[in-house]
Design an enzyme around this catalytic site. Structure first.
Site, mmCIF file in Angstrom:
data_model
loop_
_atom_site.group_PDB
_atom_site.id
_atom_site.type_symbol
_atom_site.label_atom_id
_atom_site.label_comp_id
_atom_site.label_asym_id
_atom_site.label_seq_id
_atom_site.Cartn_x
_atom_site.Cartn_y
_atom_site.Cartn_z
ATOM 1 C CE LYS A 3 -44.007 18.129 -10.353
ATOM 2 N NZ LYS A 3 -44.478 17.174 -11.384
ATOM 3 C CE1 TYR A 43 -49.761 18.236 -9.992
ATOM 4 C CE2 TYR A 43 -49.436 16.970 -7.990
ATOM 5 C CZ TYR A 43 -48.926 17.671 -9.051
ATOM 6 O OH TYR A 43 -47.558 17.817 -9.198
ATOM 7 C CG PHE A 51 -50.792 11.360 -15.004
ATOM 8 C CD1 PHE A 51 -51.225 11.419 -16.328
ATOM 9 C CD2 PHE A 51 -50.802 12.523 -14.259
ATOM 10 C CE1 PHE A 51 -51.667 12.619 -16.887
ATOM 11 C CE2 PHE A 51 -51.227 13.731 -14.814
ATOM 12 C CZ PHE A 51 -51.665 13.767 -16.133
ATOM 13 N NE ARG A 79 -46.085 25.407 -18.382
ATOM 14 C CZ ARG A 79 -46.660 24.254 -18.020
ATOM 15 N NH1 ARG A 79 -46.779 23.924 -16.741
ATOM 16 N NH2 ARG A 79 -47.090 23.419 -18.917
ATOM 17 C CB THR A 85 -45.027 17.100 -19.372
ATOM 18 O OG1 THR A 85 -45.742 18.329 -19.471
ATOM 19 C CG2 THR A 85 -45.581 16.265 -18.236
ATOM 20 N NE ARG A 96 -40.925 19.200 -15.636
ATOM 21 C CZ ARG A 96 -42.178 19.563 -15.844
ATOM 22 N NH1 ARG A 96 -42.590 19.831 -17.079
ATOM 23 N NH2 ARG A 96 -43.032 19.643 -14.849
ATOM 24 C CG ASN A 106 -42.017 16.318 -14.101
ATOM 25 O OD1 ASN A 106 -42.287 16.527 -12.919
ATOM 26 N ND2 ASN A 106 -42.920 16.411 -15.065
ATOM 27 C CG HIS A 109 -46.767 22.458 -10.307
ATOM 28 N ND1 HIS A 109 -47.684 21.931 -11.181
ATOM 29 C CD2 HIS A 109 -47.248 23.674 -9.940
ATOM 30 C CE1 HIS A 109 -48.691 22.794 -11.315
ATOM 31 N NE2 HIS A 109 -48.455 23.862 -10.575
ATOM 32 C CD GLU A 120 -50.998 25.940 -9.803
ATOM 33 O OE1 GLU A 120 -49.875 26.435 -10.017
ATOM 34 O OE2 GLU A 120 -51.524 25.103 -10.555
HETATM 35 O O1 CDP Z 1 -46.000 19.635 -15.089
HETATM 36 P P1 CDP Z 1 -46.592 19.926 -16.448
HETATM 37 O O2 CDP Z 1 -47.487 21.131 -16.453
HETATM 38 O O3 CDP Z 1 -45.522 19.965 -17.509
HETATM 39 O O4 CDP Z 1 -47.487 18.653 -16.833
HETATM 40 P P2 CDP Z 1 -49.044 18.340 -16.593
HETATM 41 O O5 CDP Z 1 -49.616 17.905 -17.878
HETATM 42 O O6 CDP Z 1 -49.706 19.467 -15.874
HETATM 43 O O7 CDP Z 1 -48.994 17.071 -15.633
HETATM 44 C C1 CDP Z 1 -48.731 17.211 -14.258
HETATM 45 C C2 CDP Z 1 -47.693 16.210 -13.841
HETATM 46 O O8 CDP Z 1 -48.212 14.896 -13.993
HETATM 47 C C3 CDP Z 1 -46.416 16.209 -14.672
HETATM 48 O O9 CDP Z 1 -45.487 17.205 -14.268
HETATM 49 C C4 CDP Z 1 -45.898 14.812 -14.437
HETATM 50 O O10 CDP Z 1 -45.218 14.710 -13.201
HETATM 51 C C5 CDP Z 1 -47.191 13.989 -14.350
HETATM 52 N N1 CDP Z 1 -47.538 13.345 -15.629
HETATM 53 C C6 CDP Z 1 -47.144 12.030 -15.844
HETATM 54 O O11 CDP Z 1 -46.502 11.448 -14.976
HETATM 55 N N2 CDP Z 1 -47.452 11.411 -17.018
HETATM 56 C C7 CDP Z 1 -48.141 12.053 -17.986
HETATM 57 N N3 CDP Z 1 -48.413 11.435 -19.135
HETATM 58 C C8 CDP Z 1 -48.534 13.387 -17.789
HETATM 59 C C9 CDP Z 1 -48.220 14.019 -16.592
HETATM 60 MG MG MG Z 2 -49.302 21.385 -15.378
#
Ligand code: CDP
Ligand code: MG
Length: 147
Positions: A3, A43, A51, A79, A85, A96, A106, A109, A120
């Site tokens: 990112k 997204y 968010f 992962r 996350t 992270r 973070n 992705h 993707e």
């Molecule tokens: O990236 P990851 O798959 O771990 O998380 P996600 O649940 O797919 O969410 C996508 C992105 O949204 C995260 O990587 C965060 O940057 C953001 N996010 C956030 O800012 N606050 C949250 N409560 C959940 C996600």
């Molecule tokens: Mg995700």
């Protein structure tokens, strides 16, 4: 995908090196600035969440690096290397957990399932990925002794 914060903080190569050193193979690599249309596609699964707007603004703010990594159990391995996350809950030793503090910053992705990875990859690499084998792959990818 690295990112914008990963590139702005000048740790993009360091993060990519972790994946490479683990044994994963780059099958595609591309630097680009994400436009809002592509961000919305990427997204789409998060549309409507609190968010979502921040997420789209953040990923379009500055260039990213998209990558496809191949190897046994690549999705699970990546992962787990990326970590949870919310960086304050991410395991130490994860990307992270080692480099990040808050959710919107973070760094990475990572696709979370074969289906999302496939979608993707098509989204970010419409021209396809590159299939090849490295000589060292047998020393990392073969899970059986030679017969
Ligand atoms: O990236 P990851 O798959 O771990 O998380 P996600 O649940 O797919 O969410 C996508 C992105 O949204 C995260 O990587 C965060 O940057 C953001 N996010 C956030 O800012 N606050 C949250 N409560 C959940 C996600
Ligand atoms: Mg995700």
């Amino acid at each position: 995908m690295l990112k914008p914060d990963a590139i702005q903080r000048a740790i993009a190569a360091e993060i990519l090196a972790r994946f490479e050193r683990r044994g994963l193979r780059f099958a595609a690599l591309r630097m680009l600035t994400v436009d809002p249309t592509m961000a919305a596609k990427h997204y789409a699964v998060h549309k409507g969440k609190f968010f979502y707007d921040d997420l789209v603004k953040t990923i379009t703010a500055s260039p990213v690096i998209a990558a496809v990594l191949e190897g046994p159990n690549a999705i699970a391995v990546v992962r787990s290397m990326v970590g949870g996350t919310r960086p304050h809950e991410a395991a130490e030793g994860s990307i992270r957990g080692d480099y990040a503090l808050v959710g919107l910053r973070n760094l990475v992705h990572a696709s979370d399932a074969p289906e999302t990875a496939e979608a993707e990859i098509k989204l970010w690499f419409p021209e396809g990925i590159i299939s090849y084998i490295r000589d060292i792959d047998r020393w990392m990818s073969e899970d059986k002794a030679p017969s």
